[in-house]
Motif scaffolding. Structure first.
Motif: not given
Length: 434
Positions: A43, A49, A53, A146, A335, A340, A344
């Motif tokens: 990334t 993140y 993870y 994202t 993700l 998520q 984020q």
């Protein structure tokens, strides 16, 4: 549908078949024995993140995530294309920035078609234009979205109050023109601030220019992929207007991504900052790096010169070179799931590209303590209204950084006037792009 921030890691993944394999957390080795699977991901910037993870690994025994984060999107682009040219070295999952997505589409065969791993089953997660951006000319989905980059104005309320200006969010929005905010008004207020304080209004002109270009119906390229700069009267007029602002001392001539180690965010060097959602995390990081905290005065207003605009946003893609494509696709889908994306956002300010997460933030966003309890989720949801994706050509980020970057630096440093800097940009365009 409301999304609980307490939803477990297992709750949202792409496709039952893909997740079943990942949940098992193992794969067959050549000898027939099970072994852990290591998934690498690269990334850039502030993705937020790290905790995700850990959450994924905990819910999926046997999956180990090897994460690499590159400081800026530009450096991440260089890293990705160097490895593509070498034919090796890409991570299993690669984060791709919107600004260089056009270049990636020219080598989209380097990334798997996520339709092979259940993309069609989750296609309705995202706003339509985000899904379209991640789809190549052959209809292959090469990236799960994202965040997106609706943009508002970060400002230092303490500095504005000292200058005799409104410091509350509604007052600042009104000061800058509210729903009718323009760049001319932004510069006008900046001149008032400069007259009252003797200090700069914004950090540097490069980010302002990027935001301006992103608001145009067509940016550096037309929708049919042709360069759109040399005879673009609207773009040149905006550039010259920005040049006048820089000549008037409204720019603090800061170095992008540095800001004196963050000190410029806490010592009063400038009072405003253009803030797509993901930049909120950058502001917080820089303030803290410069020795400040939530008392340093930064706030976030529901207003932006020129109206709606999208700056940035990213995608997670799975490299065809990955030895664990199915597992990588499942991680990328997890993700980028709404649950998520909310986490984020809380970690890094990245505004979701999924409709359910956007709705959650629009109606129930938690006040952000660092930004004077601003309801940043609600504000960004408001700023996202009317946002449309702009076509990004193959050398879009190159033009932004290496064509207009030096020209705008010449403006900020006082080495060129507007006409000279515009011609400098055209010369660089001819040398580097055409």
């Amino acid at each position: 549908m409301k999304l609980s921030r307490g939803t477990t890691a297992v709750a949202a993944v792409a496709g039952a078949a893909a997740f079943a394999l990942v949940a098992a957390g193992c794969s067959a080795s050549p000898g027939g024995e099970n072994e852990d699977i290591e998934l690498s991901i690269t990334t850039f910037g502030t993705f937020g993140y790290d905790d995700l993870y850990k959450e994924y690994e905990k819910a999926n025994p046997g999956i180990k995530i090897k994460a690499t984060n590159i400081d800026t999107g530009g450096n991440a682009r260089t890293d990705a294309f160097t490895k593509i040219a070498a034919g090796s070295g890409l991570s299993d999952i690669v984060a791709i920035e919107e600004g260089w997505l056009g270049s990636v589409m020219e080598v989209s065969d380097q990334f798997v078609d996520l339709n092979d791993f259940g993309a069609a089953d989750i296609a309705d997660r995202w706003v339509d234009w985000k899904l379209d951006q991640g789809t190549d000319a052959d209809g292959r989905v090469i990236g799960y979205g994202t965040d997106i980059g609706p943009t508002g104005v970060c400002y230092n309320g303490t500095l504005l109050e000292a200058a005799g200006m409104p410091s509350d969010r509604e007052g600042v929005a009104t000061l800058l023109g509210g729903d009718d905010a323009t760049w001319a008004k932004f510069y006008e207020v900046g001149n008032q601030y400069k007259a009252a304080t003797g200090k700069a209004w914004y950090d540097q002109s490069g980010f302002v220019w990027n935001a301006i270009v992103n608001q145009m119906p067509e940016g550096y390229y037309t929708e049919d992929g042709e360069l759109n700069i040399e005879d673009n009267a609207e773009m040149k007029a905006a550039f010259l207007e920005l040049a006048d602002a820089a000549a008037g001392g409204l720019s603090a001539n800061q170095s992008q991504w540095d800001w004196g180690g963050g000190k410029a965010f806490v010592d009063g060097t400038f009072a405003t900052f253009v803030c797509p959602g993901w930049m909120l995390g950058v502001v917080k990081e820089q303030v803290e790096k410069g020795g400040g905290d939530a008392t340093s005065g930064w706030d976030f207003a529901d207003v932006f010169p020129g109206g709606a605009g999208n700056w940035g946003g990213a995608f997670l893609s799975v490299a065809t070179s990955s030895k664990h494509q199915e597992e990588a696709a499942a991680l990328a889908a997890w993700l980028t799931a709404p649950e998520q994306q909310l986490k984020q956002f809380e970690a890094a300010g990245a505004f979701p590209s999924t409709t359910e997460a956007q709705e959650e933030l629009a109606t129930g966003g938690t006040p952000n303590e660092f930004f004077n309890d601003a309801p940043v989720g609600t504000i960004l949801a408001s700023r996202a209204e009317g946002v449309k994706a702009q076509f990004k050509g193959p050398k879009d980020s190159l033009i932004q950084e290496n064509v207009f970057g030096p020209a705008i630096k010449s403006l900020d440093s006082g080495n060129s006037n507007g006409e000279q800097a515009w011609q400098e940009a055209l010369t660089l365009l001819e040398e580097l792009v055409k």
